[in-house]
Structure formats: C-alpha cells, structure tokens
Design a protein around this motif. Sequence first.
Motif, PDB file in Angstrom:
ATOM      1  N   MET A 112       0.811  -1.268   0.011  1.00 51.09           N
ATOM      2  CA  MET A 112       0.044  -0.039  -0.007  1.00 51.09           C
ATOM      3  C   MET A 112       0.916   1.214   0.040  1.00 51.09           C
ATOM      4  SD  MET A 112      -3.307  -0.896   2.363  1.00 51.09           S
ATOM      5  CE  MET A 112      -2.383  -1.061   3.856  1.00 51.09           C
ATOM      6  N   TYR A 113       1.907   1.089   0.701  1.00 55.15           N
ATOM      7  CA  TYR A 113       2.802   2.347   0.847  1.00 55.15           C
ATOM      8  C   TYR A 113       3.330   2.609  -0.349  1.00 55.15           C
ATOM      9  CZ  TYR A 113       7.195   4.979   2.311  1.00 55.15           C
ATOM     10  OH  TYR A 113       8.145   5.789   2.562  1.00 55.15           O
ATOM     11  N   ILE A 114       3.968   1.669  -1.249  1.00 53.70           N
ATOM     12  CA  ILE A 114       4.764   1.694  -2.274  1.00 53.70           C
ATOM     13  C   ILE A 114       3.373   2.036  -3.435  1.00 53.70           C
ATOM     14  CG2 ILE A 114       5.897   0.603  -4.237  1.00 53.70           C
ATOM     15  CD1 ILE A 114       6.974  -1.184  -2.149  1.00 53.70           C
ATOM     16  N   ALA A 141      -7.574  -2.725   4.589  1.00 47.76           N
ATOM     17  CA  ALA A 141      -7.007  -2.867   5.851  1.00 47.76           C
ATOM     18  C   ALA A 141      -7.496  -3.939   6.731  1.00 47.76           C
ATOM     19  CB  ALA A 141      -6.861  -1.276   6.541  1.00 47.76           C
ATOM     20  N   ASP A 142      -8.742  -3.659   6.769  1.00 48.62           N
ATOM     21  CA  ASP A 142      -9.604  -4.975   7.586  1.00 48.62           C
ATOM     22  C   ASP A 142      -9.494  -6.302   6.964  1.00 48.62           C
ATOM     23  OD1 ASP A 142     -10.576  -2.467   8.692  1.00 48.62           O
ATOM     24  OD2 ASP A 142     -12.599  -2.388   7.695  1.00 48.62           O
ATOM     25  N   VAL A 143      -9.311  -6.212   5.619  1.00 46.99           N
ATOM     26  CA  VAL A 143      -9.182  -7.786   5.306  1.00 46.99           C
ATOM     27  C   VAL A 143      -7.813  -8.308   5.452  1.00 46.99           C
ATOM     28  CG1 VAL A 143      -9.154  -8.779   3.068  1.00 46.99           C
ATOM     29  CG2 VAL A 143     -10.925  -7.407   3.295  1.00 46.99           C
ATOM     30  N   ILE A 144      -6.689  -7.473   5.328  1.00 44.03           N
ATOM     31  CA  ILE A 144      -5.363  -8.195   5.639  1.00 44.03           C
ATOM     32  C   ILE A 144      -5.000  -8.076   7.062  1.00 44.03           C
ATOM     33  CG2 ILE A 144      -4.782  -7.318   3.405  1.00 44.03           C
ATOM     34  CD1 ILE A 144      -3.272  -5.134   4.516  1.00 44.03           C
ATOM     35  N   GLY A 145      -5.764  -7.447   7.781  1.00 44.60           N
ATOM     36  CA  GLY A 145      -5.565  -7.675   9.156  1.00 44.60           C
ATOM     37  C   GLY A 145      -4.594  -6.446   9.746  1.00 44.60           C
ATOM     38  N   VAL A 150      -2.998   2.424  10.138  1.00 44.61           N
ATOM     39  CA  VAL A 150      -1.892   2.224   9.415  1.00 44.61           C
ATOM     40  C   VAL A 150      -1.896   2.340   7.898  1.00 44.61           C
ATOM     41  CG1 VAL A 150      -0.305   0.186   8.793  1.00 44.61           C
ATOM     42  CG2 VAL A 150      -1.031   0.446  11.202  1.00 44.61           C
ATOM     43  N   ALA A 151      -3.141   2.186   7.447  1.00 44.70           N
ATOM     44  CA  ALA A 151      -3.606   2.369   6.362  1.00 44.70           C
ATOM     45  C   ALA A 151      -3.497   3.763   5.828  1.00 44.70           C
ATOM     46  CB  ALA A 151      -4.756   1.784   5.532  1.00 44.70           C
ATOM     47  N   VAL A 152      -3.874   4.585   6.568  1.00 46.55           N
ATOM     48  CA  VAL A 152      -3.900   6.056   6.577  1.00 46.55           C
ATOM     49  C   VAL A 152      -2.494   6.456   6.514  1.00 46.55           C
ATOM     50  CG1 VAL A 152      -4.441   8.404   7.612  1.00 46.55           C
ATOM     51  CG2 VAL A 152      -6.354   6.366   7.549  1.00 46.55           C
ATOM     52  N   LEU A 153      -1.604   6.006   7.553  1.00 44.71           N
ATOM     53  CA  LEU A 153      -0.345   6.313   7.514  1.00 44.71           C
ATOM     54  C   LEU A 153       0.317   6.111   6.050  1.00 44.71           C
ATOM     55  CD1 LEU A 153       1.507   7.608   9.632  1.00 44.71           C
ATOM     56  CD2 LEU A 153       2.139   5.509  10.225  1.00 44.71           C
ATOM     57  N   ALA A 154       0.023   4.904   5.570  1.00 42.69           N
ATOM     58  CA  ALA A 154       0.680   4.262   4.328  1.00 42.69           C
ATOM     59  C   ALA A 154       0.029   5.549   3.276  1.00 42.69           C
ATOM     60  CB  ALA A 154       0.257   3.049   3.903  1.00 42.69           C
ATOM     61  N   LEU A 205       6.304   2.719   9.390  1.00 40.32           N
ATOM     62  CA  LEU A 205       5.255   2.065   8.913  1.00 40.32           C
ATOM     63  C   LEU A 205       5.331   0.626   9.649  1.00 40.32           C
ATOM     64  CD1 LEU A 205       4.089   2.415   5.268  1.00 40.32           C
ATOM     65  CD2 LEU A 205       2.655   2.695   7.359  1.00 40.32           C
ATOM     66  N   THR A 206       6.601   0.219   9.739  1.00 35.32           N
ATOM     67  CA  THR A 206       6.887  -1.219  10.388  1.00 35.32           C
ATOM     68  C   THR A 206       6.617  -0.954  11.886  1.00 35.32           C
ATOM     69  OG1 THR A 206       8.547  -1.639   8.626  1.00 35.32           O
ATOM     70  CG2 THR A 206       8.644  -2.814  10.896  1.00 35.32           C
ATOM     71  N   ILE A 207       6.903   0.166  12.440  1.00 36.60           N
ATOM     72  CA  ILE A 207       6.729   0.281  13.813  1.00 36.60           C
ATOM     73  C   ILE A 207       5.239   0.406  14.273  1.00 36.60           C
ATOM     74  CG2 ILE A 207       7.106   1.780  15.768  1.00 36.60           C
ATOM     75  CD1 ILE A 207       9.769   2.549  14.519  1.00 36.60           C
ATOM     76  N   ALA A 208       4.456   1.083  13.196  1.00 37.54           N
ATOM     77  CA  ALA A 208       3.009   1.288  13.406  1.00 37.54           C
ATOM     78  C   ALA A 208       2.383  -0.163  13.341  1.00 37.54           C
ATOM     79  CB  ALA A 208       2.492   2.228  12.467  1.00 37.54           C
ATOM     80  N   LEU A 209       2.875  -1.055  12.486  1.00 39.83           N
ATOM     81  CA  LEU A 209       2.408  -2.179  12.357  1.00 39.83           C
ATOM     82  C   LEU A 209       2.402  -3.033  13.545  1.00 39.83           C
ATOM     83  CD1 LEU A 209       0.700  -4.293  10.323  1.00 39.83           C
ATOM     84  CD2 LEU A 209       2.999  -4.872   9.304  1.00 39.83           C
ATOM     85  N   ASN A 210       3.566  -3.104  14.065  1.00 43.49           N
ATOM     86  CA  ASN A 210       4.112  -3.937  15.232  1.00 43.49           C
ATOM     87  C   ASN A 210       3.334  -3.581  16.678  1.00 43.49           C
ATOM     88  OD1 ASN A 210       6.235  -6.108  14.423  1.00 43.49           O
ATOM     89  ND2 ASN A 210       6.891  -4.294  13.378  1.00 43.49           N
ATOM     90  N   ILE A 211       3.185  -2.388  16.719  1.00 43.53           N
ATOM     91  CA  ILE A 211       2.465  -1.838  17.903  1.00 43.53           C
ATOM     92  C   ILE A 211       0.886  -1.730  17.585  1.00 43.53           C
ATOM     93  CG2 ILE A 211       4.620  -0.488  18.463  1.00 43.53           C
ATOM     94  CD1 ILE A 211       2.992   2.087  17.861  1.00 43.53           C
ATOM     95  N   ASN A 212       0.541  -2.184  16.514  1.00 40.91           N
ATOM     96  CA  ASN A 212      -0.796  -2.248  16.110  1.00 40.91           C
ATOM     97  C   ASN A 212      -1.396  -0.659  16.318  1.00 40.91           C
ATOM     98  OD1 ASN A 212      -3.190  -3.901  15.047  1.00 40.91           O
ATOM     99  ND2 ASN A 212      -3.938  -4.074  17.491  1.00 40.91           N
ATOM    100  N   LEU A 213      -1.043   0.026  15.704  1.00 38.26           N
ATOM    101  CA  LEU A 213      -1.276   1.385  15.726  1.00 38.26           C
ATOM    102  C   LEU A 213      -2.787   1.727  15.550  1.00 38.26           C
ATOM    103  CD1 LEU A 213      -0.349   4.453  16.222  1.00 38.26           C
ATOM    104  CD2 LEU A 213      -0.276   4.517  13.614  1.00 38.26           C
TER     105      LEU A 213
END
Length: 216
Positions: A112-114, A141-145, A150-154, A205-213
């Motif tokens: 999504m980011y790219i 974002a809901d579908v991929i979990g 995080v999607a908005v950040l991307a 983005l990786t940090i946001a994904l891991n902390i479940n932003l």
Amino acid sequence: MTTLHKGVLSYFVLCMGGYIYCVFNQGWGLDEMSALFLVIAIGTSLIAKINPNQFVKLFIEGAQKVLHAALIVGLARAIIVILESGMIIDTLVYSMATVLETLPNFVATMGMYIFNLLFNLIVSSASGQAAIVMPVMAPLADVIGVTRQVAVLAYNFGDGFTNTITPTSGILMASIALGGVSWTKWLRFMLPLLGLWCLVGAIALTIALNINLGPF
C-alpha cells in the motif's frame, strides 16, 4: 528603500492581509487570488504613477516570463484529465486491491505504501488521491488484518514524499520552470533525499504495524 517603495510594499501587504482574512472568513480561493493580483498590479501602477501604456507593456513582459510555466501546468493537468476520462486510474486502484488482499499483512502494508508513492506521481492532489484510494484502502486494511490508522499512514507517506518529483504537479513544474531547472536535473538532485524519506517512512510503518497503531 524610498518613500515610493514603502508605499507600494505597504499596499501589497495590506492587500495580502485582506486576502488572508477573507480566506478564513469569506471562503476565498484561487479565483479571488487571481483577481486580487490584478488589483495589486493596477493599484501599484497608480501609486507609482505609471501611465497606462507603460503598465500594459510591463504586464506583458511579466506574463512572458511565466508563460513557459503556465503551459507546463496545463500539460500536467491534461495528463490527469486523460487518465480520469479513460478510467485508467480506477483500473490501477482495483488491480492494487486485488493483488494486496492475498498477501501477508506486512507485505500488504508495504505494498500500500509503495502503491501510494507511485500513484502520487499520477494524482498529486492530496484530497484527490484520498478520494480515490482511501475508499479501497480502508476496507482492504480490515481484510489483511491491519488497523485503518496504518492504512492512513501508508497513504500520508505515499502522498507526501513523491510530491517533490511528480511531473503532474502544476506547482512543482511551474516552480522549477521559473527557476530555469529541467525536471530531469531536479530529479537527479532530489532522488537521494527522496530515497532517505522513503526509508524512514517504511521504518515508521513497520513500527506502526508492530505496535498495532490505532485508536486508544
């Protein structure tokens, strides 16, 4: 700084101050700004006691300097019109969603980011890009979990970084044209910094994904 210079500068500041006030209180936009610049030009000629013939001559000379930039802005906008009219943009967004929904959440998030980084080269308007991609990215974002934050950040990173090189941005192309800098020369200058920004964005983005932003 003569008395004439001070008078012209004060008139300009007064006009721009009035415009800023009306932007927030009267809803003024680009149309009013265009009219205001004409008012500033005419008012300046009266303050400086420039006769009408000389005013027209100076106006044409000034217009000649920005004609190149104006043509580039029109060309950049024409590209967007063709892509929208041909439904090419919708096809790109649909294809992105179809591919990413089958991937692991980390890979899909980076995807999504790219995608937004590249899509911004076509649609440089932040509001325009959001209107096109966010109705797809939010449910994706809901579908991929991953959280929608995080999607908005991307989207935010993708929309922001490549604004500095997109050839469909009228503001960018007009600015470098006025500066006498070709787009290819500007691109070579910006790519190292853009690469650094993209790397920082990927880490964030990786940090946001891991902390479940998401919302608290």
